[in-house]
Scaffold this motif. Structure first.
Motif, PDB file in Angstrom:
ATOM      1  N   UNK A  44       0.936  -1.239  -0.004  1.00  0.00           N
ATOM      2  CA  UNK A  44      -0.120   0.036  -0.128  1.00  0.00           C
ATOM      3  C   UNK A  44       0.935   1.205  -0.048  1.00  0.00           C
ATOM      4  N   UNK A  45       2.048   1.226   0.718  1.00  0.00           N
ATOM      5  CA  UNK A  45       2.804   2.419   0.562  1.00  0.00           C
ATOM      6  C   UNK A  45       3.545   2.508  -0.754  1.00  0.00           C
ATOM      7  N   UNK A  46       3.911   1.287  -1.155  1.00  0.00           N
ATOM      8  CA  UNK A  46       4.353   1.731  -2.439  1.00  0.00           C
ATOM      9  C   UNK A  46       3.468   2.127  -3.596  1.00  0.00           C
ATOM     10  N   UNK A  47       2.132   1.911  -3.491  1.00  0.00           N
ATOM     11  CA  UNK A  47       1.092   2.291  -4.492  1.00  0.00           C
ATOM     12  C   UNK A  47       0.811   3.909  -4.182  1.00  0.00           C
ATOM     13  N   UNK A  48       1.038   4.179  -2.611  1.00  0.00           N
ATOM     14  CA  UNK A  48       0.992   5.624  -2.430  1.00  0.00           C
ATOM     15  C   UNK A  48       2.120   6.129  -3.212  1.00  0.00           C
ATOM     16  N   UNK A  49       3.188   5.836  -3.200  1.00  0.00           N
ATOM     17  CA  UNK A  49       4.471   6.404  -4.101  1.00  0.00           C
ATOM     18  C   UNK A  49       3.888   6.674  -5.364  1.00  0.00           C
ATOM     19  N   UNK A  50       3.324   5.604  -6.036  1.00  0.00           N
ATOM     20  CA  UNK A  50       3.022   5.843  -7.392  1.00  0.00           C
ATOM     21  C   UNK A  50       1.750   7.011  -7.502  1.00  0.00           C
ATOM     22  N   UNK A  51       0.913   7.127  -6.582  1.00  0.00           N
ATOM     23  CA  UNK A  51      -0.080   8.275  -6.637  1.00  0.00           C
ATOM     24  C   UNK A  51       0.783   9.557  -6.467  1.00  0.00           C
ATOM     25  N   UNK A  52       1.879   9.588  -5.641  1.00  0.00           N
ATOM     26  CA  UNK A  52       2.826  10.928  -5.535  1.00  0.00           C
ATOM     27  C   UNK A  52       3.418  11.125  -6.884  1.00  0.00           C
ATOM     28  N   UNK A  53       3.724  10.294  -7.499  1.00  0.00           N
ATOM     29  CA  UNK A  53       4.376  10.703  -8.856  1.00  0.00           C
ATOM     30  C   UNK A  53       3.686  10.598  -9.890  1.00  0.00           C
ATOM     31  N   UNK A  54       2.164  10.416  -9.865  1.00  0.00           N
ATOM     32  CA  UNK A  54       1.424  10.679 -10.808  1.00  0.00           C
ATOM     33  C   UNK A  54       0.865   9.475 -11.762  1.00  0.00           C
ATOM     34  N   UNK A  55       1.368   8.256 -11.397  1.00  0.00           N
ATOM     35  CA  UNK A  55       1.298   7.127 -12.259  1.00  0.00           C
ATOM     36  C   UNK A  55      -0.282   6.458 -11.863  1.00  0.00           C
ATOM     37  N   UNK A  56      -0.753   6.917 -10.871  1.00  0.00           N
ATOM     38  CA  UNK A  56      -2.189   6.264 -10.501  1.00  0.00           C
ATOM     39  C   UNK A  56      -2.739   7.456  -9.862  1.00  0.00           C
ATOM     40  N   UNK A  57      -4.208   7.654 -10.165  1.00  0.00           N
ATOM     41  CA  UNK A  57      -5.183   8.516  -9.432  1.00  0.00           C
ATOM     42  C   UNK A  57      -5.488   8.083  -8.139  1.00  0.00           C
ATOM     43  N   UNK A  58      -6.268   8.732  -7.663  1.00  0.00           N
ATOM     44  CA  UNK A  58      -6.897   8.515  -6.295  1.00  0.00           C
ATOM     45  C   UNK A  58      -7.989   7.289  -6.434  1.00  0.00           C
ATOM     46  N   UNK A  59      -8.759   7.122  -7.426  1.00  0.00           N
ATOM     47  CA  UNK A  59      -9.767   6.306  -7.549  1.00  0.00           C
ATOM     48  C   UNK A  59      -9.076   5.011  -7.703  1.00  0.00           C
ATOM     49  N   UNK A  60      -8.081   4.756  -8.699  1.00  0.00           N
ATOM     50  CA  UNK A  60      -7.100   3.491  -8.848  1.00  0.00           C
ATOM     51  C   UNK A  60      -6.635   3.253  -7.663  1.00  0.00           C
ATOM     52  N   UNK A  61      -5.998   4.128  -6.874  1.00  0.00           N
ATOM     53  CA  UNK A  61      -5.377   3.789  -5.850  1.00  0.00           C
ATOM     54  C   UNK A  61      -6.205   3.438  -4.798  1.00  0.00           C
ATOM     55  N   UNK A  62      -7.426   3.489  -4.652  1.00  0.00           N
ATOM     56  CA  UNK A  62      -8.450   3.251  -3.707  1.00  0.00           C
ATOM     57  C   UNK A  62      -8.579   1.786  -4.036  1.00  0.00           C
ATOM     58  N   UNK A  63      -8.829   1.477  -5.333  1.00  0.00           N
ATOM     59  CA  UNK A  63      -9.417  -0.041  -5.685  1.00  0.00           C
ATOM     60  C   UNK A  63      -7.834  -0.974  -5.461  1.00  0.00           C
ATOM     61  N   UNK A  64      -6.677  -0.251  -5.758  1.00  0.00           N
ATOM     62  CA  UNK A  64      -5.653  -1.357  -5.651  1.00  0.00           C
ATOM     63  C   UNK A  64      -5.376  -1.538  -4.288  1.00  0.00           C
TER      64      UNK A  64
END
Length: 123
Positions: free
Chosen positions: A16-36
């Motif tokens: 989950x922390x690594x997914x958060x990093x991908x949100x910070x770098x713009x690779x994932x949006x908040x909705x995709x982050x929530x699902x993943x």
């Protein structure tokens, strides 16, 4: 690591922390982050976690990184042991050194050192 290996809570949290990093770098949006992140929280094995990072570059959770290859057994190098004749040879060398170059009695310590080294190498 085996795909059916069960995940620990720490490994799910790291994902989950690594997914958060991908949100910070713009690779994932908040909705995709929530699902993943919901899927990561529910994942029980590494096989369930792997698809969440398949389309993302590094970083990946450490549990998904390929383990380094196991070191190959190094070939056994035979240990060379000197025979019992090495101590008399060292004595002769010490005598020759004394008579030619080194005019000091300290050269006669050489055979003693060799004998002690030979004694410590025997099993």
């Amino acid at each position: 690591m085996s795909e059916d290996m069960r995940l620990s809570d720490a490994e799910r949290n790291e994902a989950i922390e690594v997914l958060s990093e991908h949100v910070r770098t713009g690779r994932l949006d908040i909705d995709e982050f929530g699902k993943r992140s919901a899927q990561a929280s529910a994942a029980r094995t590494t096989a369930e976690l792997r698809p969440l990072f398949k389309d993302l570059p590094e970083p990946h959770p450490s549990v998904l990184r390929k383990a380094p290859p196991a070191p190959k057994d190094r070939p056994q190098v035979p240990v060379r042991r000197f025979g019992p004749g090495v101590v008399p040879i060292a004595a002769i060398i010490a005598l020759l050194l004394f008579l030619t170059v080194a005019k000091t009695w300290l050269v006669f310590v050489l055979p003693v050192v060799v004998a002690l080294a030979m004694g410590s190498r025997t099993k």
